[in-house]
Design a protein around this motif. Structure first.
Motif, PDB file in Angstrom:
ATOM      1  N   SER A 112      24.676  -9.414   7.338  1.00  0.00           N
ATOM      2  CA  SER A 112      23.317  -9.019   6.559  1.00  0.00           C
ATOM      3  C   SER A 112      22.067  -9.649   7.032  1.00  0.00           C
ATOM      4  O   SER A 112      21.120  -9.024   6.965  1.00  0.00           O
ATOM      5  N   MET A 113      22.369 -10.849   7.829  1.00  0.00           N
ATOM      6  CA  MET A 113      21.332 -11.597   8.533  1.00  0.00           C
ATOM      7  C   MET A 113      20.571 -10.766   9.587  1.00  0.00           C
ATOM      8  O   MET A 113      19.525 -10.670   9.828  1.00  0.00           O
ATOM      9  N   ARG A 114      21.636 -10.124  10.509  1.00  0.00           N
ATOM     10  CA  ARG A 114      21.197  -9.342  11.479  1.00  0.00           C
ATOM     11  C   ARG A 114      20.636  -7.954  11.208  1.00  0.00           C
ATOM     12  O   ARG A 114      19.571  -7.564  11.515  1.00  0.00           O
ATOM     13  N   ALA A 115      21.125  -7.639   9.967  1.00  0.00           N
ATOM     14  CA  ALA A 115      20.327  -6.665   9.370  1.00  0.00           C
ATOM     15  C   ALA A 115      18.955  -6.728   9.055  1.00  0.00           C
ATOM     16  O   ALA A 115      17.981  -5.847   9.255  1.00  0.00           O
ATOM     17  N   TYR A 116      18.697  -7.861   8.216  1.00  0.00           N
ATOM     18  CA  TYR A 116      17.491  -8.149   7.813  1.00  0.00           C
ATOM     19  C   TYR A 116      16.558  -8.615   9.082  1.00  0.00           C
ATOM     20  O   TYR A 116      15.363  -7.904   9.212  1.00  0.00           O
ATOM     21  N   HIS A 117      17.098  -9.002  10.297  1.00  0.00           N
ATOM     22  CA  HIS A 117      16.282  -9.390  11.439  1.00  0.00           C
ATOM     23  C   HIS A 117      15.885  -7.995  12.050  1.00  0.00           C
ATOM     24  O   HIS A 117      14.903  -7.765  12.493  1.00  0.00           O
ATOM     25  N   ASN A 118      16.947  -7.011  12.205  1.00  0.00           N
ATOM     26  CA  ASN A 118      16.764  -5.659  13.030  1.00  0.00           C
ATOM     27  C   ASN A 118      15.549  -4.763  11.988  1.00  0.00           C
ATOM     28  O   ASN A 118      14.672  -4.384  12.617  1.00  0.00           O
ATOM     29  N   LEU A 119      15.816  -4.735  10.715  1.00  0.00           N
ATOM     30  CA  LEU A 119      14.797  -4.291   9.880  1.00  0.00           C
ATOM     31  C   LEU A 119      13.547  -4.612  10.173  1.00  0.00           C
ATOM     32  O   LEU A 119      12.356  -3.886  10.116  1.00  0.00           O
ATOM     33  N   ALA A 120      13.412  -5.967   9.991  1.00  0.00           N
ATOM     34  CA  ALA A 120      12.008  -6.632  10.115  1.00  0.00           C
ATOM     35  C   ALA A 120      11.418  -6.610  11.555  1.00  0.00           C
ATOM     36  O   ALA A 120      10.059  -6.132  11.648  1.00  0.00           O
ATOM     37  N   LEU A 121      12.125  -6.265  12.366  1.00  0.00           N
ATOM     38  CA  LEU A 121      12.030  -6.324  13.924  1.00  0.00           C
ATOM     39  C   LEU A 121      11.107  -4.959  14.275  1.00  0.00           C
ATOM     40  O   LEU A 121      10.283  -4.564  14.474  1.00  0.00           O
ATOM     41  N   ILE A 122      12.109  -3.723  13.402  1.00  0.00           N
ATOM     42  CA  ILE A 122      11.521  -2.403  13.624  1.00  0.00           C
ATOM     43  C   ILE A 122      10.158  -2.134  12.868  1.00  0.00           C
ATOM     44  O   ILE A 122       9.296  -1.517  13.237  1.00  0.00           O
TER      45      ILE A 122
END
Length: 85
Positions: free
Chosen positions: A37-47
């Motif tokens: 889930s941390m990677r998902a938050y990271h990637n979503l915030a990045l995009i």
């Protein structure tokens, strides 16, 4: 809908970065097969940060999913990400 605290932390971090730093953050995720889930938050915030800056991310995202299969570079002339194959 309220954003998750980790998404907010990543969003604030990315907001303070220059575009080359954002590209580096994207490329660090290329070919990463792990998932959390941390990677998902990271990637979503990045995009979301790329899009907030009106950078065209259509080479890697269709609005629902994002591909980290290939590294990207920033095309400043067209204000877009392009994949490097």
């Amino acid at each position: 809908m309220q954003q998750h605290i980790y998404y907010i932390r990543y969003a604030l971090q990315f907001a303070g970065m220059q575009i080359p730093e954002l590209v580096t953050a994207f490329n660090a995720q290329v070919q990463n097969r792990g998932w959390s889930s941390m990677r998902a938050y990271h990637n979503l915030a990045l995009i979301d940060e790329f899009q907030r800056r009106s950078i065209d991310v259509s080479a890697v995202s269709d609005g629902k999913t994002t591909s980290f299969a290939h590294p990207v570079k920033y095309d400043s002339e067209d204000n877009r990400l392009i994949t490097i194959n």
